[in-house]
Motif scaffolding. Structure first.
Motif, PDB file in Angstrom:
ATOM      1  N   ALA A 161      39.451  45.675   1.875  1.00  0.00           N
ATOM      2  CA  ALA A 161      39.900  45.745   0.483  1.00  0.00           C
ATOM      3  C   ALA A 161      39.553  47.086  -0.143  1.00  0.00           C
ATOM      4  CB  ALA A 161      39.286  44.599  -0.313  1.00  0.00           C
ATOM      5  N   ALA A 162      38.349  47.579   0.136  1.00  0.00           N
ATOM      6  CA  ALA A 162      37.941  48.880  -0.408  1.00  0.00           C
ATOM      7  C   ALA A 162      38.836  49.994   0.120  1.00  0.00           C
ATOM      8  CB  ALA A 162      36.482  49.150  -0.060  1.00  0.00           C
ATOM      9  N   GLN A 163      39.168  49.923   1.401  1.00  0.00           N
ATOM     10  CA  GLN A 163      40.022  50.952   1.986  1.00  0.00           C
ATOM     11  C   GLN A 163      41.415  50.941   1.366  1.00  0.00           C
ATOM     12  OE1 GLN A 163      39.557  49.718   6.066  1.00  0.00           O
ATOM     13  NE2 GLN A 163      37.934  51.203   6.483  1.00  0.00           N
ATOM     14  N   VAL A 164      41.946  49.765   1.076  1.00  0.00           N
ATOM     15  CA  VAL A 164      43.273  49.668   0.460  1.00  0.00           C
ATOM     16  C   VAL A 164      43.239  50.150  -0.989  1.00  0.00           C
ATOM     17  CG1 VAL A 164      45.084  48.066  -0.274  1.00  0.00           C
ATOM     18  CG2 VAL A 164      44.024  47.800   1.980  1.00  0.00           C
ATOM     19  N   VAL A 165      42.219  49.756  -1.721  1.00  0.00           N
ATOM     20  CA  VAL A 165      42.122  50.106  -3.144  1.00  0.00           C
ATOM     21  C   VAL A 165      41.760  51.573  -3.338  1.00  0.00           C
ATOM     22  CG1 VAL A 165      40.796  49.632  -5.264  1.00  0.00           C
ATOM     23  CG2 VAL A 165      41.626  47.742  -3.854  1.00  0.00           C
TER      24      VAL A 165
ATOM     25  N   LYS B  18      41.735  50.889 -11.231  1.00  0.00           N
ATOM     26  CA  LYS B  18      42.556  49.840 -11.834  1.00  0.00           C
ATOM     27  C   LYS B  18      42.220  48.460 -11.269  1.00  0.00           C
ATOM     28  CE  LYS B  18      46.319  53.196 -12.265  1.00  0.00           C
ATOM     29  NZ  LYS B  18      47.687  53.558 -11.804  1.00  0.00           N
ATOM     30  N   VAL B  19      41.774  48.433 -10.009  1.00  0.00           N
ATOM     31  CA  VAL B  19      41.415  47.174  -9.348  1.00  0.00           C
ATOM     32  C   VAL B  19      39.966  47.265  -8.880  1.00  0.00           C
ATOM     33  CG1 VAL B  19      41.948  45.561  -7.493  1.00  0.00           C
ATOM     34  CG2 VAL B  19      43.799  46.858  -8.571  1.00  0.00           C
ATOM     35  N   ALA B  20      39.133  46.366  -9.359  1.00  0.00           N
ATOM     36  CA  ALA B  20      37.727  46.340  -8.962  1.00  0.00           C
ATOM     37  C   ALA B  20      37.578  45.533  -7.670  1.00  0.00           C
ATOM     38  CB  ALA B  20      36.868  45.722 -10.058  1.00  0.00           C
ATOM     39  N   VAL B  21      36.621  45.945  -6.836  1.00  0.00           N
ATOM     40  CA  VAL B  21      36.358  45.255  -5.574  1.00  0.00           C
ATOM     41  C   VAL B  21      34.880  44.912  -5.491  1.00  0.00           C
ATOM     42  CG1 VAL B  21      36.370  45.412  -3.049  1.00  0.00           C
ATOM     43  CG2 VAL B  21      38.231  46.442  -4.367  1.00  0.00           C
ATOM     44  N   THR B  22      34.576  43.656  -5.172  1.00  0.00           N
ATOM     45  CA  THR B  22      33.199  43.259  -4.927  1.00  0.00           C
ATOM     46  C   THR B  22      33.194  42.155  -3.872  1.00  0.00           C
ATOM     47  OG1 THR B  22      31.074  42.693  -5.961  1.00  0.00           O
ATOM     48  CG2 THR B  22      33.002  41.457  -6.709  1.00  0.00           C
TER      49      THR B  22
ATOM     50  N   GLN C 288      50.625  43.649  -3.784  1.00  0.00           N
ATOM     51  CA  GLN C 288      52.070  43.749  -4.007  1.00  0.00           C
ATOM     52  C   GLN C 288      52.600  42.524  -4.742  1.00  0.00           C
ATOM     53  OE1 GLN C 288      53.501  44.323  -0.019  1.00  0.00           O
ATOM     54  NE2 GLN C 288      52.697  46.419   0.124  1.00  0.00           N
ATOM     55  N   GLN C 289      52.070  41.356  -4.407  1.00  0.00           N
ATOM     56  CA  GLN C 289      52.536  40.116  -5.026  1.00  0.00           C
ATOM     57  C   GLN C 289      52.042  39.978  -6.464  1.00  0.00           C
ATOM     58  OE1 GLN C 289      51.577  36.621  -2.776  1.00  0.00           O
ATOM     59  NE2 GLN C 289      52.678  35.228  -4.112  1.00  0.00           N
ATOM     60  N   HIS C 290      50.883  40.597  -6.750  1.00  0.00           N
ATOM     61  CA  HIS C 290      50.288  40.481  -8.084  1.00  0.00           C
ATOM     62  C   HIS C 290      49.993  41.891  -8.611  1.00  0.00           C
ATOM     63  CE1 HIS C 290      49.848  36.126  -7.526  1.00  0.00           C
ATOM     64  NE2 HIS C 290      49.427  36.408  -6.310  1.00  0.00           N
ATOM     65  N   PRO C 291      50.998  42.581  -9.118  1.00  0.00           N
ATOM     66  CA  PRO C 291      50.825  43.981  -9.527  1.00  0.00           C
ATOM     67  C   PRO C 291      49.876  44.176 -10.698  1.00  0.00           C
ATOM     68  CG  PRO C 291      52.990  43.134 -10.160  1.00  0.00           C
ATOM     69  CD  PRO C 291      52.389  42.124  -9.251  1.00  0.00           C
ATOM     70  N   ASN C 292      49.558  43.101 -11.422  1.00  0.00           N
ATOM     71  CA  ASN C 292      48.627  43.217 -12.548  1.00  0.00           C
ATOM     72  C   ASN C 292      47.200  42.796 -12.179  1.00  0.00           C
ATOM     73  OD1 ASN C 292      50.647  44.094 -14.394  1.00  0.00           O
ATOM     74  ND2 ASN C 292      51.353  41.960 -14.595  1.00  0.00           N
ATOM     75  N   LEU C 293      46.944  42.676 -10.895  1.00  0.00           N
ATOM     76  CA  LEU C 293      45.619  42.234 -10.442  1.00  0.00           C
ATOM     77  C   LEU C 293      44.531  43.197 -10.934  1.00  0.00           C
ATOM     78  CD1 LEU C 293      44.929  39.795  -8.485  1.00  0.00           C
ATOM     79  CD2 LEU C 293      44.446  41.531  -6.774  1.00  0.00           C
ATOM     80  N   LYS C 294      43.444  42.616 -11.448  1.00  0.00           N
ATOM     81  CA  LYS C 294      42.345  43.431 -11.972  1.00  0.00           C
ATOM     82  C   LYS C 294      41.134  43.476 -11.038  1.00  0.00           C
ATOM     83  CE  LYS C 294      44.375  44.497 -15.825  1.00  0.00           C
ATOM     84  NZ  LYS C 294      44.830  45.884 -16.046  1.00  0.00           N
ATOM     85  N   GLY C 295      41.039  42.499 -10.139  1.00  0.00           N
ATOM     86  CA  GLY C 295      39.851  42.485  -9.290  1.00  0.00           C
ATOM     87  C   GLY C 295      40.029  41.667  -8.036  1.00  0.00           C
ATOM     88  N   ILE C 296      39.240  42.019  -7.021  1.00  0.00           N
ATOM     89  CA  ILE C 296      39.227  41.311  -5.742  1.00  0.00           C
ATOM     90  C   ILE C 296      37.784  40.971  -5.387  1.00  0.00           C
ATOM     91  CG2 ILE C 296      39.610  41.521  -3.246  1.00  0.00           C
ATOM     92  CD1 ILE C 296      41.950  43.396  -3.881  1.00  0.00           C
TER      93      ILE C 296
END
Length: 349
Positions: free
Chosen positions: A247-251, A259-263, A228-236
């Motif tokens: 994080a996977a559950q949220v994304v 739109k947002v990669a998780v690793t 929410q704070q960083h709407p342009n976030l590309k990855g976590i």
């Protein structure tokens, strides 16, 4: 933390089946002998307390339990009395009473995953002064232990997670980190190397580090806040098994998927669903059960005076083979393994 390569082969070859059920109570395995020495020179009947960051965490249940082949399984095979105990929160205030209780109960060995690099030290140094062997596993407190059993090269873990994410987001964009506790030594060491590695990717920007405290609810909330704070976030990147699952559950929603990669660091069983549906492309880990197993063998060898903590000292850790003590009294399990759709179904833990 030291970087040292052990001679053991990769620890995650083939299909490995372990049980990762949660537990909120201590588990004990008893030996029938007390204070004797085996033909191989290892003492039997030692009282060993395995004290993870917190109970009820599937990662540590796997690392410690008999059914998974973890620390308590190794201790039983070695003829020791093994008990898993800790608090329910991954904090020094929750963990220290468990350490103190183990000392009071006559512990010969403490195998501890540190919730803080310094807060545990008065208690652990007091234990060492009484002749109790202290071995850290998973997370270190360098100034108050005899040995540290590290899951993999600290630098390799940190740098490889950045490389995985860079590949997925084409080396460009804002990224965030979902860590465990702000005081967790292993998390902070890995994040330090992540920051160094990001210098190789000038178009990638670390905009925030948030802390889920290895609690599923908290990790979910801080991940939601990060997005929410960083709407342009590309990855976590989440270097914690609890955090990466949250994080996977949220994304895994229409708003963020694709739109947002998780690793980060996760267990295959917890993330198979998210790899299958494309939320997570790749992540990494070691075998937690092998980490606990190795820590048990290292601790018993040290307490039996078969090895010291000087560099070059070697011992055999049962099925895992030969290991050597490296600089800073550190033993390394081996390289992490990257999981993806190509191999994740070969693993069950």
């Amino acid at each position: 933390m030291a970087i040292f390569s052990s001679s053991v082969a990769p620890v995650l070859n083939g299909k490995i089946t372990v049980l990762a059920a949660c537990s909120s109570s201590s588990t004990t395995t008893n030996s029938s002998s007390s204070g004797t020495t085996s033909a191989g020179g290892l003492k039997k009947g030692l009282k060993v307390y395995v004290i993870p960051k917190n109970l009820g965490n599937p990662y540590f249940t796997t690392a410690d339990s008999v059914k998974s082949g973890g620390a308590l399984a190794a201790l039983a095979a070695l003829g020791e009395t093994g008990t898993e105990t800790s608090g329910t929160a991954a904090t020094p205030a929750s963990q220290i009473p468990a350490i103190q209780s183990a000392v009071t109960k006559g512990a010969n060995i403490l195998i501890v995953s540190a919730t803080d690099p310094s807060a545990l030290c008065p208690t652990l140094n007091s234990a060492m002064a009484k002749g109790i062997t202290v071995v850290m596993y998973d997370s270190d407190a360098p100034s108050c232990r005899d040995l540290f059993v590290n899951q993999a090269s600290t630098a390799q873990i940190g740098t490889s997670e950045v490389d995985l994410l860079a590949k997925e987001i084409h080396s460009s964009g804002d990224i965030g980190i979902v860590s465990a506790a702000a005081s967790a030594p292993n998390q902070n060491a890995w994040i330090g190397y992540m920051k160094q590695q990001l210098k190789k990717y000038p178009k990638m920007h670390l905009v925030s580090i948030v802390y889920g405290n290895d609690d599923p609810t908290t990790a979910t909330q801080v991940t939601q806040g990060l997005l929410q704070q960083h709407p342009n976030l590309k990855g976590i990147i989440s270097p914690t098994t609890v955090g990466i699952l949250a994080a996977a559950q949220v994304v895994d929603s229409p708003k963020y998927k694709g739109k947002v990669a998780v690793t980060g660091l996760g267990t295959p069983n917890s993330l198979k669903k998210y790899v299958a549906d494309g939320t997570v492309q790749a992540f990494e880990l070691w075998n937690p059960a092998n980490l606990g197993y190795l820590a048990a063998y290292a601790a018993v060898n040290y307490a039996s005076k078969k090895i010291t903590n000087a560099p070059g000292q070697s011992f055999t850790a049962g099925k895992l083979g030969k290991f050597t003590v490296g600089p800073d009294r550190t033993i390394i399990l081996g390289p992490p393994l990257v999981f993806s759709s190509a191999n994740i179904n070969n693993y069950n833990f």
